[in-house]
Scaffold this active site. Structure first.
Site, PDB file in Angstrom:
ATOM      1  N   SER A 133       0.873  -1.183   0.000  1.00 56.56           N
ATOM      2  CA  SER A 133       0.000   0.000   0.000  1.00 56.56           C
ATOM      3  C   SER A 133       0.903   1.223   0.000  1.00 56.56           C
ATOM      4  CB  SER A 133      -0.839  -0.003   1.278  1.00 56.56           C
ATOM      5  OG  SER A 133      -1.556   1.214   1.402  1.00 56.56           O
ATOM      6  N   TYR A 146      -2.998  -1.169  10.823  1.00 53.76           N
ATOM      7  CA  TYR A 146      -2.876  -1.534   9.402  1.00 53.76           C
ATOM      8  C   TYR A 146      -1.525  -1.065   8.841  1.00 53.76           C
ATOM      9  CZ  TYR A 146      -4.002  -1.601   4.374  1.00 53.76           C
ATOM     10  OH  TYR A 146      -3.996  -1.817   3.019  1.00 53.76           O
TER      11      TYR A 146
END
Ligand SMILES: NC(=O)c1ccc[n+]([C@@H]2O[C@H](COP(=O)([O-])OP(=O)(O)OC[C@H]3O[C@@H](n4cnc5c(N)ncnc54)[C@H](OP(=O)(O)O)[C@@H]3O)[C@@H](O)[C@H]2O)c1
Length: 275
Positions: A133, A146
């Site tokens: 990401s 996360y």
């Protein structure tokens, strides 16, 4: 000879779009997911086979890889896509929620890589692509756990590529920005803690801004194309930002002093909040 990719987490979103894209380009695809019995669309595609694989279950990984090797005669590329967001104020997260997030997003990736490496090593060939990401190199509020997982995979993969380079095994991180998928809906695990109200306004505003970014985001096809590029460009390049937003923010993070960059992030994600 046709090339073969094994992809994890293909029941929806980026994984599903990547199966479609690789199949359209003429590849064999081992589309793996936790519940293949529910999948109807991918099973109809030529050269696509479905396998049960839960990244937290090493036996299912071993079985899926072994069946795909038998069915297709080889695996050229592994795409570690399976993952989800455990999201919210850190103080509200339970140890179980945090552990499950790391079990899936970090140890799940390592489980798959550990299982494929003997095969890639024997062949002196293979490509490992991790869907990390932009949040593996920059951060936003309410995503601390996360981010911890995605930064972990980014660092681990950067070190791993040194060890695997002499064996002609490539490691690549594909880094999407916000992408409109089930990530922001059914897949999200939200932290909740009754009676803890001090964060309420901040949490609500940053959550709404983040959900809005998800709603306005491009679809997963842009990431599927980037994964395909990483699989086929023949380079030893490690990182592939996978959307305009990701390229822009990672470039800004690279050129700006950290404090300046974080000020810009705050303006965007805390929009509507005045402390
Ligand atoms: N969407 C974004 O904005 C965005 C941005 C950057 C990075 N990413 C990353 O992109 C990847 C794919 O997410 P997405 O956006 O496509 O979301 P998604 O549509 O929710 O897809 C997530 C996939 O992961 C699977 N999965 C979850 N836990 C698993 C496990 N233990 N074993 C095997 N599969 C598992 C889900 O399967 P089930 O159907 O069984 O739940 C689903 O197929 C994730 O790694 C995510 O962190 C997403």
């Amino acid at each position: 000879m046709k090339k073969t990719a094994l992809i994890t987490g293909t029941s929806s979103g980026i994984g599903k779009a990547t199966v479609r894209y690789f199949a359209e380009q003429g590849w064999n695809v081992a589309a793996t997911m936790r519940t293949p019995q529910k999948e109807t669309e991918l099973a109809q595609l030529p050269n696509v086979r479905l396998y049960a694989l839960d990244v937290t279950d090493p036996q299912s990984i071993q079985q899926a890889i072994s069946s795909a090797l038998t069915d297709f005669g080889g695996i050229d590329v592994i795409v570690n896509n399976a993952g989800y967001g455990a999201v919210g104020i850190f103080e509200k997260a339970t140890p179980e929620q945090i552990r499950k997030q790391f079990d899936t997003n970090v140890f799940g990736v390592m489980n798959v890589v550990r299982e494929i490496l003997p095969y890639f090593r024997k062949n002196r060939a293979g490509t490992i692509i991790n869907v990390t990401s932009m949040g593996g190199r920059i951060t936003f509020p309410i995503y601390s756990v996360y981010h911890g997982t995605k930064w972990a995979v980014e660092g681990w993969a950067e070190a791993l590529q040194f060890e695997l380079r002499p064996l002609n095994i490539r490691v690549k991180n594909v880094e999407p920005g916000a992408i409109k998928t089930d990530f922001y809906e059914r897949s999200m695990d939200l932290f909740q803690k009754e009676g803890l109200t001090d964060y309420d306004r901040y949490e609500q505003i940053t959550y709404n801004n983040s959900q809005k970014a998800g709603e306005d985001a491009p679809g997963p096809e842009v990431v599927a194309k980037t994964i395909y590029r990483a699989a086929t460009d023949g380079s030893s390049k490690l990182r592939y930002p996978a959307s305009t937003q990701s390229s822009m923010l990672l470039f800004m993070r690279w050129v700006l002093p950290l404090n300046g960059f974080m000020g810009i992030v705050r303006m965007a994600v805390e929009k509507g909040f005045k402390s």
